[in-house]
Design a protein around this motif. Structure first.
Motif, PDB file in Angstrom:
ATOM      1  N   CYS A 174      42.181  89.216  40.540  1.00 42.12           N
ATOM      2  CA  CYS A 174      42.719  89.715  41.809  1.00 42.12           C
ATOM      3  C   CYS A 174      44.206  89.390  41.939  1.00 42.12           C
ATOM      4  O   CYS A 174      44.988  90.205  42.456  1.00 42.12           O
ATOM      5  CB  CYS A 174      41.941  89.111  42.977  1.00 42.12           C
ATOM      6  N   LEU A 175      44.595  88.219  41.459  1.00 45.77           N
ATOM      7  CA  LEU A 175      46.009  87.863  41.476  1.00 45.77           C
ATOM      8  C   LEU A 175      46.811  88.805  40.588  1.00 45.77           C
ATOM      9  O   LEU A 175      47.931  89.205  40.931  1.00 45.77           O
ATOM     10  CB  LEU A 175      46.175  86.419  41.015  1.00 45.77           C
ATOM     11  N   GLY A 176      46.238  89.195  39.459  1.00 43.23           N
ATOM     12  CA  GLY A 176      46.897  90.159  38.598  1.00 43.23           C
ATOM     13  C   GLY A 176      47.018  91.531  39.239  1.00 43.23           C
ATOM     14  O   GLY A 176      48.047  92.214  39.095  1.00 43.23           O
ATOM     15  N   ILE A 177      45.976  91.952  39.966  1.00 43.66           N
ATOM     16  CA  ILE A 177      46.035  93.244  40.663  1.00 43.66           C
ATOM     17  C   ILE A 177      47.126  93.237  41.717  1.00 43.66           C
ATOM     18  O   ILE A 177      47.898  94.199  41.848  1.00 43.66           O
ATOM     19  CB  ILE A 177      44.662  93.567  41.291  1.00 43.66           C
ATOM     20  N   VAL A 178      47.207  92.143  42.482  1.00 40.90           N
ATOM     21  CA  VAL A 178      48.256  92.037  43.501  1.00 40.90           C
ATOM     22  C   VAL A 178      49.640  92.112  42.856  1.00 40.90           C
ATOM     23  O   VAL A 178      50.533  92.812  43.341  1.00 40.90           O
ATOM     24  CB  VAL A 178      48.092  90.721  44.295  1.00 40.90           C
ATOM     25  N   ALA A 179      49.809  91.398  41.746  1.00 43.49           N
ATOM     26  CA  ALA A 179      51.107  91.404  41.067  1.00 43.49           C
ATOM     27  C   ALA A 179      51.450  92.796  40.553  1.00 43.49           C
ATOM     28  O   ALA A 179      52.604  93.251  40.675  1.00 43.49           O
ATOM     29  CB  ALA A 179      51.095  90.392  39.920  1.00 43.49           C
ATOM     30  N   VAL A 238      40.519  94.305  48.344  1.00 40.99           N
ATOM     31  CA  VAL A 238      39.662  93.234  47.831  1.00 40.99           C
ATOM     32  C   VAL A 238      40.503  92.139  47.180  1.00 40.99           C
ATOM     33  O   VAL A 238      40.245  90.941  47.365  1.00 40.99           O
ATOM     34  CB  VAL A 238      38.641  93.806  46.827  1.00 40.99           C
ATOM     35  N   ALA A 239      41.535  92.536  46.428  1.00 41.91           N
ATOM     36  CA  ALA A 239      42.371  91.552  45.745  1.00 41.91           C
ATOM     37  C   ALA A 239      43.098  90.656  46.741  1.00 41.91           C
ATOM     38  O   ALA A 239      43.112  89.422  46.588  1.00 41.91           O
ATOM     39  CB  ALA A 239      43.373  92.258  44.841  1.00 41.91           C
ATOM     40  N   PHE A 240      43.681  91.242  47.775  1.00 39.40           N
ATOM     41  CA  PHE A 240      44.384  90.432  48.771  1.00 39.40           C
ATOM     42  C   PHE A 240      43.412  89.525  49.519  1.00 39.40           C
ATOM     43  O   PHE A 240      43.751  88.369  49.824  1.00 39.40           O
ATOM     44  CB  PHE A 240      45.134  91.327  49.749  1.00 39.40           C
ATOM     45  N   ASN A 241      42.216  90.015  49.823  1.00 39.92           N
ATOM     46  CA  ASN A 241      41.246  89.182  50.533  1.00 39.92           C
ATOM     47  C   ASN A 241      40.779  88.009  49.678  1.00 39.92           C
ATOM     48  O   ASN A 241      40.654  86.879  50.162  1.00 39.92           O
ATOM     49  CB  ASN A 241      40.041  90.025  50.953  1.00 39.92           C
ATOM     50  N   VAL A 242      40.522  88.262  48.392  1.00 36.93           N
ATOM     51  CA  VAL A 242      40.077  87.173  47.503  1.00 36.93           C
ATOM     52  C   VAL A 242      41.177  86.140  47.330  1.00 36.93           C
ATOM     53  O   VAL A 242      40.922  84.929  47.393  1.00 36.93           O
ATOM     54  CB  VAL A 242      39.649  87.756  46.139  1.00 36.93           C
ATOM     55  N   VAL A 243      42.420  86.598  47.122  1.00 31.92           N
ATOM     56  CA  VAL A 243      43.533  85.667  46.965  1.00 31.92           C
ATOM     57  C   VAL A 243      43.732  84.851  48.244  1.00 31.92           C
ATOM     58  O   VAL A 243      43.942  83.632  48.198  1.00 31.92           O
ATOM     59  CB  VAL A 243      44.820  86.427  46.592  1.00 31.92           C
ATOM     60  N   GLY A 244      43.659  85.515  49.403  1.00 33.93           N
ATOM     61  CA  GLY A 244      43.823  84.810  50.663  1.00 33.93           C
ATOM     62  C   GLY A 244      42.723  83.797  50.913  1.00 33.93           C
ATOM     63  O   GLY A 244      42.993  82.664  51.357  1.00 33.93           O
TER      64      GLY A 244
END
Length: 284
Positions: free
Chosen positions: A25-30, A266-272
């Motif tokens: 998820c961090l990779g998707i956000v990046a 989903v990526a932002f929610n998981v990272v948060g």
């Protein structure tokens, strides 16, 4: 007599299983943020260039992801759409976080009638659906990005203010606050220099989660035709424009922005949530 500290069974395996998901998820956000920043330079074509003679064409060397019903390059619109799709939620989170922290800090620190007035006011806003407020404001001021961003920021403000208020109430009971008060420090100095830095990680973690929800809400408004103008590349607007392509059996121009919206939210929610968990474990 010493006490041996034991780890809960399965806790290590649970953390190991969650680590790859968090990294993905961090990779998707990046990647999404990088695409939004570099979109004007890496987009292969003009996102608004219309070619009706080539409408609904599939993937090709010239158009790697095909074109939409107006003959516009899908990949270029996805890349440029990332900028609009991220800029709107960023505005929502920035405004709601700053205003919510100010309101929550004042309510939690001052207490009394100030706390009652501010808390009741935010509860009134909390009871009003954010999407309905955004639709009402957009119907008055017309389509664009500013009106829905302000409306959703107002709707998200109570989440931040209530969290900030509860954190400030807990911080006020700590010994260091009494020590600074005895030394003659003003309330503003204590709040800005000590209380606010202590609660900032938790508030920022909540803001990261709010970012994903704001992205989804703004995409929904654009899908309804109440968001950005028609010619502006935007993921929600692309889903709206792709309805025609789906009816003709070419769903790619509508499915791709849907997938990006879901993955980004989903990526932002998981990272948060992961950030909030780490902050909670480190907070005494």
């Amino acid at each position: 007599m010493s006490v041996a500290l034991t780890r809960r069974p399965g806790l290590g395996r649970l953390k190991a299983a969650r680590a790859p998901l968090h990294l993905a998820c961090l990779g998707i956000v990046a990647l999404v943020v990088l695409a939004a920043l570099l979109a004007p330079w890496v987009a292969p074509a003009d996102p608004n260039a219309v070619d009706l003679g080539n409408a609904l064409a599939g993937p090709s060397p010239d158009h790697l992801l095909g074109v939409d019903a107006a003959g516009r390059d899908t990949l270029s619109r996805l890349l440029l759409g990332a900028r609009t799709s991220l800029l709107g939620p960023l505005g929502v989170v920035a405004f709601s976080t700053v205003a919510g922290v100010v309101v929550g800090l004042a309510a939690g620190w001052r207490g009394g009638w100030i706390d009652s007035v501010l808390s009741r006011s935010t509860e009134l806003v909390f009871a009003f659906p954010g999407m309905l407020l955004a639709i009402l404001i957009v119907s008055v001021y017309g389509e664009g990005l500013i009106a829905p961003v302000l409306a959703l920021a107002i709707a998200y403000l109570p989440y931040v203010s209530r969290l900030t208020r509860s954190l400030v109430l807990a911080e006020r009971m700590r010994p260091y606050v009494s020590a600074y008060q005895v030394q003659g420090h003003s309330a503003a100095q204590i709040c800005l220099r000590h209380v606010l830095p202590n609660i900032a990680p938790i508030v920022l973690a909540q803001s990261t989660i709010n970012f994903g929800y704001a992205l989804m809400d703004l995409a929904g408004l654009s899908f309804l035709g109440l968001g950005v103008p028609a010619l502006t590349p935007d993921w929600g607007r692309m889903v709206f424009d792709g309805q025609t392509a789906i009816q003709h059996g070419y769903p790619l121009s509508a499915i791709l922005p849907c997938v990006l919206i879901v993955l980004t939210v989903v990526a932002f929610n998981v990272v948060g949530e992961r950030w909030a968990d780490r902050v909670a474990r480190r907070t005494p």
